[in-house]
Design an enzyme around this catalytic site. Structure first.
Site, PDB file in Angstrom:
ATOM      1  CB  SER A 122      -0.897  -0.018   1.239  1.00  0.00           C
ATOM      2  OG  SER A 122      -0.131  -0.290   2.399  1.00  0.00           O
ATOM      3  CD  GLU A 182       1.128   7.437   5.471  1.00  0.00           C
ATOM      4  OE1 GLU A 182       0.965   6.316   6.013  1.00  0.00           O
ATOM      5  OE2 GLU A 182       1.672   8.389   6.046  1.00  0.00           O
ATOM      6  CB  ALA A 208      -2.822  16.009  14.963  1.00  0.00           C
ATOM      7  CG  HIS A 223      -3.857   7.967   7.768  1.00  0.00           C
ATOM      8  ND1 HIS A 223      -2.538   7.935   8.159  1.00  0.00           N
ATOM      9  CD2 HIS A 223      -3.942   7.176   6.664  1.00  0.00           C
ATOM     10  CE1 HIS A 223      -1.851   7.149   7.344  1.00  0.00           C
ATOM     11  NE2 HIS A 223      -2.681   6.680   6.417  1.00  0.00           N
ATOM     12  NE  ARG A 244      -1.047  10.648  20.974  1.00  0.00           N
ATOM     13  CZ  ARG A 244       0.081  10.797  21.633  1.00  0.00           C
ATOM     14  NH1 ARG A 244       0.130  10.451  22.903  1.00  0.00           N
ATOM     15  NH2 ARG A 244       1.172  11.255  21.050  1.00  0.00           N
ATOM     16  CG  ASP A 300       2.203  13.219  17.704  1.00  0.00           C
ATOM     17  OD1 ASP A 300       2.074  12.791  18.853  1.00  0.00           O
ATOM     18  OD2 ASP A 300       2.752  12.590  16.778  1.00  0.00           O
ATOM     19  CB  ALA A 308      -4.674   4.985  18.934  1.00  0.00           C
ATOM     20  CG  HIS A 322       4.859   6.600  20.435  1.00  0.00           C
ATOM     21  ND1 HIS A 322       4.756   7.563  21.414  1.00  0.00           N
ATOM     22  CD2 HIS A 322       4.321   7.141  19.317  1.00  0.00           C
ATOM     23  CE1 HIS A 322       4.170   8.636  20.905  1.00  0.00           C
ATOM     24  NE2 HIS A 322       3.897   8.415  19.639  1.00  0.00           N
ATOM     25  CD  GLN A 337      11.865  15.083   3.011  1.00  0.00           C
ATOM     26  OE1 GLN A 337      12.348  14.197   2.309  1.00  0.00           O
ATOM     27  NE2 GLN A 337      10.824  15.789   2.632  1.00  0.00           N
ATOM     28  CG  PHE A 394      10.441  13.136   8.130  1.00  0.00           C
ATOM     29  CD1 PHE A 394       9.838  14.352   8.399  1.00  0.00           C
ATOM     30  CD2 PHE A 394      10.312  12.610   6.846  1.00  0.00           C
ATOM     31  CE1 PHE A 394       9.136  15.040   7.423  1.00  0.00           C
ATOM     32  CE2 PHE A 394       9.616  13.290   5.858  1.00  0.00           C
ATOM     33  CZ  PHE A 394       9.038  14.502   6.151  1.00  0.00           C
ATOM     34  CG  HIS A 399       1.712   1.726   4.617  1.00  0.00           C
ATOM     35  ND1 HIS A 399       0.466   1.814   4.029  1.00  0.00           N
ATOM     36  CD2 HIS A 399       1.942   2.963   5.147  1.00  0.00           C
ATOM     37  CE1 HIS A 399      -0.035   3.037   4.202  1.00  0.00           C
ATOM     38  NE2 HIS A 399       0.844   3.749   4.871  1.00  0.00           N
TER      39      HIS A 399
HETATM   40  C1  LIG Z   1       1.255   4.116   9.936  1.00  0.00           C
HETATM   41  C2  LIG Z   1       1.213   5.462  10.618  1.00  0.00           C
HETATM   42  C3  LIG Z   1       0.369   6.441  10.117  1.00  0.00           C
HETATM   43  C4  LIG Z   1       0.289   7.696  10.748  1.00  0.00           C
HETATM   44  N1  LIG Z   1      -0.577   8.639  10.226  1.00  0.00           N
HETATM   45  C5  LIG Z   1      -0.741   9.811  10.882  1.00  0.00           C
HETATM   46  C6  LIG Z   1      -1.701  10.773  10.423  1.00  0.00           C
HETATM   47  O1  LIG Z   1      -2.364  10.593   9.400  1.00  0.00           O
HETATM   48  N2  LIG Z   1      -1.851  11.917  11.130  1.00  0.00           N
HETATM   49  C7  LIG Z   1      -1.135  12.144  12.279  1.00  0.00           C
HETATM   50  O2  LIG Z   1      -1.337  13.202  12.906  1.00  0.00           O
HETATM   51  N3  LIG Z   1      -0.204  11.275  12.729  1.00  0.00           N
HETATM   52  C8  LIG Z   1       0.000  10.109  12.066  1.00  0.00           C
HETATM   53  N4  LIG Z   1       0.914   9.190  12.532  1.00  0.00           N
HETATM   54  C9  LIG Z   1       1.722   9.535  13.715  1.00  0.00           C
HETATM   55  C10 LIG Z   1       0.991   9.199  15.030  1.00  0.00           C
HETATM   56  O3  LIG Z   1      -0.168   9.970  15.148  1.00  0.00           O
HETATM   57  C11 LIG Z   1       1.946   9.511  16.173  1.00  0.00           C
HETATM   58  O4  LIG Z   1       2.998   8.573  16.179  1.00  0.00           O
HETATM   59  C12 LIG Z   1       1.309   9.637  17.544  1.00  0.00           C
HETATM   60  O5  LIG Z   1       2.266  10.190  18.429  1.00  0.00           O
HETATM   61  C13 LIG Z   1       0.841   8.331  18.149  1.00  0.00           C
HETATM   62  O6  LIG Z   1      -0.287   7.859  17.557  1.00  0.00           O
HETATM   63  P1  LIG Z   1      -0.784   6.371  17.895  1.00  0.00           P
HETATM   64  O7  LIG Z   1      -2.062   6.193  17.211  1.00  0.00           O
HETATM   65  O8  LIG Z   1       0.279   5.389  17.685  1.00  0.00           O
HETATM   66  O9  LIG Z   1      -1.036   6.573  19.485  1.00  0.00           O
HETATM   67  P2  LIG Z   1      -1.295   5.592  20.679  1.00  0.00           P
HETATM   68  O10 LIG Z   1      -1.418   4.189  20.291  1.00  0.00           O
HETATM   69  O11 LIG Z   1      -2.398   6.206  21.473  1.00  0.00           O
HETATM   70  O12 LIG Z   1       0.073   5.718  21.504  1.00  0.00           O
HETATM   71  C14 LIG Z   1       0.617   6.995  21.820  1.00  0.00           C
HETATM   72  C15 LIG Z   1       1.542   6.889  23.024  1.00  0.00           C
HETATM   73  O13 LIG Z   1       0.781   6.682  24.201  1.00  0.00           O
HETATM   74  C16 LIG Z   1       1.160   5.493  24.863  1.00  0.00           C
HETATM   75  N5  LIG Z   1      -0.070   4.913  25.395  1.00  0.00           N
HETATM   76  C17 LIG Z   1      -1.088   4.365  24.697  1.00  0.00           C
HETATM   77  N6  LIG Z   1      -2.089   4.011  25.527  1.00  0.00           N
HETATM   78  C18 LIG Z   1      -1.688   4.373  26.787  1.00  0.00           C
HETATM   79  C19 LIG Z   1      -2.281   4.308  28.083  1.00  0.00           C
HETATM   80  N7  LIG Z   1      -3.503   3.795  28.246  1.00  0.00           N
HETATM   81  N8  LIG Z   1      -1.580   4.801  29.135  1.00  0.00           N
HETATM   82  C20 LIG Z   1      -0.328   5.336  28.980  1.00  0.00           C
HETATM   83  N9  LIG Z   1       0.269   5.423  27.771  1.00  0.00           N
HETATM   84  C21 LIG Z   1      -0.399   4.959  26.697  1.00  0.00           C
HETATM   85  C22 LIG Z   1       1.823   4.636  23.794  1.00  0.00           C
HETATM   86  O14 LIG Z   1       2.739   3.715  24.355  1.00  0.00           O
HETATM   87  C23 LIG Z   1       2.515   5.711  22.970  1.00  0.00           C
HETATM   88  O15 LIG Z   1       3.696   6.120  23.587  1.00  0.00           O
HETATM   89  C24 LIG Z   1       1.062   7.957  11.912  1.00  0.00           C
HETATM   90  C25 LIG Z   1       1.941   6.971  12.390  1.00  0.00           C
HETATM   91  C26 LIG Z   1       2.025   5.732  11.762  1.00  0.00           C
HETATM   92  C27 LIG Z   1       2.971   4.699  12.294  1.00  0.00           C
END
Ligand SMILES: Cc1cc2nc3c(=O)[nH]c(=O)nc-3n(C[C@H](O)[C@H](O)[C@H](O)COP(=O)(O)OP(=O)(O)OC[C@H]3O[C@@H](n4cnc5c(N)ncnc54)[C@H](O)[C@@H]3O)c2cc1C
Length: 275
Positions: A7, A9, A43, A68, A98, A100, A114, A140, A203, A207, A257
């Site tokens: 896939s 992105e 975000a 997303h 989730r 940022d 998330a 992370h 770059q 990142f 991906h």
């Molecule tokens: C494939 C991919 C696509 C992405 N696409 C986008 C996008 O379109 N837009 C964007 O803004 N960002 C995107 N990101 C970046 C992502 O949003 C960031 O990495 C963000 O910081 C974490 O999102 P997550 O969904 O992994 O968060 P989560 O899974 O919520 O994790 C975030 C952090 O919180 C911690 N955590 C989770 N649950 C708990 C809990 N209950 N208690 C304590 N700590 C906890 C985790 O260990 C981690 O450190 C993408 C990343 C990837 C890998």
């Protein structure tokens, strides 16, 4: 070799020129016949319309596409409205994150992580969406420990995700180890490897610092030694990333991906060497 499941992105373009450029990129990448395209989501909803517009345009062209959706800063009501919009456009898959918020925004919103978003999507829409979530083989950057991060990942999968896509990495062992640990923790869903082609050293460094992906020392030093010689950077990047993709696929990665950054050349070159 059997064609791997892969896939690509994109990010939603911000200008008319960017939109036009992405159409050209997309036409080239569509020739590779990816399983689907995905489109990132700023975000806080900053690209909400751009994400939906790009996804609907791709789907109109006859390709599957997944928006997303990031929940940080969102409310149940605002996320519900977005899900309804996706459904109304007959979108059947999404990548749930989730996200940022830029520094200074605070977190706010009604979702902290998330897994809460995945739970909400399932509660609101049942099995309508195929849901992918993010995974971090090198941890992370905000996680307290690798084990804590793995536990969070498992929670996300248990909340109802169908599959995961990893953050990019240049160390295949980190991916294999992460998959093994996830399997031991009961995750059976596919964990697709996220691949960032190497085309630009500055770059990539920027990142990687933000997202916590490690550029191994030997790669960093090689890239630095090429200075402004972009042809050498691209040739080296192509070799290194293709070799890693070959290893990942041979070692059982269920798919790749590609983070295309809206460029066709690097993804195409890697892909053509793989098939
Ligand atoms: C494939 C991919 C696509 C992405 N696409 C986008 C996008 O379109 N837009 C964007 O803004 N960002 C995107 N990101 C970046 C992502 O949003 C960031 O990495 C963000 O910081 C974490 O999102 P997550 O969904 O992994 O968060 P989560 O899974 O919520 O994790 C975030 C952090 O919180 C911690 N955590 C989770 N649950 C708990 C809990 N209950 N208690 C304590 N700590 C906890 C985790 O260990 C981690 O450190 C993408 C990343 C990837 C890998």
């Amino acid at each position: 070799m059997k064609t791997p499941n892969f896939s690509i992105e994109f990010f939603p373009p911000k200008t008319a020129e960017g939109t036009e450029k992405l159409r050209v990129t997309r036409a080239k990448l569509a020739e590779l016949n990816p399983k689907y395209f995905s489109v990132t989501f700023g975000a806080g909803g900053t690209t909400q319309q751009g994400t939906l517009d790009t996804v609907t345009e791709i789907r109109r062209e006859g390709h599957d596409a997944a928006p997303h959706l990031s929940c940080v800063g969102g409310t149940r009501e605002s996320i519900r409205a977005i899900l309804n919009d996706f459904k109304a456009n007959d979108i059947r898959r999404l990548v749930a994150l989730r996200g940022d918020l830029p520094s200074g925004y605070g977190m706010g919103g009604e979702f902290r992580y998330a897994n809460e978003l995945v739970e909400f999507i399932r509660a609101e829409t049942g099995d309508w969406f195929h849901i992918e979530v993010a995974a971090y083989p090198e941890m992370h950057p905000q996680a307290r420990s690798p084990q804590d991060d793995l536990n969070s990942f498992v929670r996300k999968m248990q909340a109802g995700a169908n599959a995961a896509i990893t953050q990019y990495f240049y160390n295949a062992d980190a991916y294999f180890r992460f998959v093994e640990e996830a399997r031991k923790a009961g995750v059976t869903a596919p964990i697709v490897a996220g691949i960032m082609p190497i085309t630009n050293s500055t770059q990539l460094q920027r990142f990687s610092e933000m997202c916590g992906a490690e550029i191994p020392r030997w790669i960093r030093l090689k890239l630095a030694s090429y200075g402004d010689d972009t042809a050498s950077i691209k040739a080296f990047g192509l070799d290194v990333v293709t070799a890693m993709c070959e290893r990942l696929l041979a070692g059982g990665a269920p798919g790749l991906h590609f983070y295309s950054l809206n460029q066709a050349a690097a993804t195409t070159a890697i892909w053509q060497r793989l098939v």
